[in-house]
Design a protein around this motif. Structure first.
Motif, PDB file in Angstrom:
ATOM      1  N   LEU A 113       1.076  -1.369  -0.407  1.00 21.14           N
ATOM      2  CA  LEU A 113      -0.393  -0.155   0.051  1.00 21.14           C
ATOM      3  C   LEU A 113       0.938   0.979  -0.383  1.00 21.14           C
ATOM      4  CD1 LEU A 113      -2.741  -0.730   2.715  1.00 21.14           C
ATOM      5  CD2 LEU A 113      -2.931  -0.876   0.023  1.00 21.14           C
ATOM      6  N   ALA A 114       2.254   1.343   0.775  1.00 23.12           N
ATOM      7  CA  ALA A 114       2.782   2.387   0.560  1.00 23.12           C
ATOM      8  C   ALA A 114       3.876   2.637  -0.405  1.00 23.12           C
ATOM      9  CB  ALA A 114       3.899   2.326   2.094  1.00 23.12           C
ATOM     10  N   VAL A 115       3.511   1.917  -1.224  1.00 22.88           N
ATOM     11  CA  VAL A 115       4.614   1.500  -2.566  1.00 22.88           C
ATOM     12  C   VAL A 115       3.814   2.263  -3.673  1.00 22.88           C
ATOM     13  CG1 VAL A 115       4.955   0.392  -4.871  1.00 22.88           C
ATOM     14  CG2 VAL A 115       6.051  -0.014  -2.670  1.00 22.88           C
ATOM     15  N   ASP A 161       1.613   4.173  -2.660  1.00 19.46           N
ATOM     16  CA  ASP A 161       0.602   5.249  -2.603  1.00 19.46           C
ATOM     17  C   ASP A 161       2.009   6.245  -3.056  1.00 19.46           C
ATOM     18  OD1 ASP A 161      -1.002   7.477  -0.774  1.00 19.46           O
ATOM     19  OD2 ASP A 161       0.637   7.102   0.530  1.00 19.46           O
ATOM     20  N   ASN A 162       3.275   5.750  -3.000  1.00 21.98           N
ATOM     21  CA  ASN A 162       4.091   6.299  -3.612  1.00 21.98           C
ATOM     22  C   ASN A 162       4.334   6.500  -5.260  1.00 21.98           C
ATOM     23  OD1 ASN A 162       5.323   6.947  -1.265  1.00 21.98           O
ATOM     24  ND2 ASN A 162       6.824   5.250  -1.799  1.00 21.98           N
ATOM     25  N   GLN A 163       3.872   5.615  -5.759  1.00 24.36           N
ATOM     26  CA  GLN A 163       3.204   5.966  -7.310  1.00 24.36           C
ATOM     27  C   GLN A 163       2.194   7.328  -7.459  1.00 24.36           C
ATOM     28  OE1 GLN A 163       5.302   1.792  -8.899  1.00 24.36           O
ATOM     29  NE2 GLN A 163       3.040   1.938  -8.977  1.00 24.36           N
ATOM     30  N   ARG A 164       0.841   7.368  -7.086  1.00 22.02           N
ATOM     31  CA  ARG A 164      -0.097   8.167  -6.981  1.00 22.02           C
ATOM     32  C   ARG A 164       0.705   9.352  -6.974  1.00 22.02           C
ATOM     33  NH1 ARG A 164      -2.909   4.118  -4.639  1.00 22.02           N
ATOM     34  NH2 ARG A 164      -3.016   5.331  -2.782  1.00 22.02           N
ATOM     35  N   HIS A 201       8.641  11.915  -1.347  1.00 22.89           N
ATOM     36  CA  HIS A 201       8.179  10.567  -1.155  1.00 22.89           C
ATOM     37  C   HIS A 201       9.715   9.776  -1.357  1.00 22.89           C
ATOM     38  CE1 HIS A 201       3.766  11.353  -0.162  1.00 22.89           C
ATOM     39  NE2 HIS A 201       4.864  12.519   0.399  1.00 22.89           N
ATOM     40  N   GLY A 202       8.595   9.265  -2.145  1.00 24.26           N
ATOM     41  CA  GLY A 202       9.992   7.960  -2.866  1.00 24.26           C
ATOM     42  C   GLY A 202      10.241   7.551  -4.198  1.00 24.26           C
TER      43      GLY A 202
END
Length: 156
Positions: A30-32, A34-37, A85-86
């Motif tokens: 989910l964190a990945v 979210d980073n992509q969005r 973020h990432g």
């Protein structure tokens, strides 16, 4: 000590470990996502900043402008990259066609996977980046000429 190793306590501990093992990968996934969005929205914001500015902006000026719109923006001065973020972001010239904005993960698989490219005409494309071609500040940069690029879906 025997109370600690009772069947009830061992069962509770087993359930706790199982929940942990199931939930951690899900939270990471989910964190990945979210980073992509967030990367897509930052690419759009950076593109808008670049296209509405009459003079060429430095990475420092772009980072400050982006920071006014979005949180968690910082500049990698050594590499001239913006990070949110990432993801890493860069504005580059697209062979005389104008500026394009590109983004790729700081650490493929850990902070994101896909790469993004906003063409000079405002078309946002996405690449699944399964071979981790773009990962980190020292990796090669996506150009949009690699096979596998697709149009990104518009946010709802």
């Amino acid at each position: 000590m025997t109370g600690f190793l009772s069947p009830k306590n061992l069962s509770l501990a087993s359930v706790g470990v199982l929940l942990f093992l199931v939930s951690v990968p899900r939270v990471h996934r989910l964190a990945v996502q979210d980073n992509q969005r967030d990367a897509q929205s930052a690419v759009r914001a950076l593109y808008q900043a670049v296209t509405t500015t009459s003079a060429a902006s430095t990475p420092q000026e772009l980072a400050v402008g982006l920071e006014e719109r979005l949180r968690d923006v910082r500049l990698h001065e050594e590499h001239g990259l913006i990070q949110r973020h990432g993801y890493l972001f860069e504005v580059a010239s697209a062979s005389g066609l104008g500026d394009m904005v590109r983004a790729w993960p700081v650490s493929h698989g850990d902070t994101g996977a896909a790469a993004y490219l906003m063409d000079p005409d405002g078309t946002l494309r996405v690449h699944a980046n399964p071979a981790a071609l773009w990962s980190g500040p020292l990796s090669s940069r996506p150009t949009g000429h690699e096979p596998g690029w697709q149009l990104a879906e518009r946010p709802h």
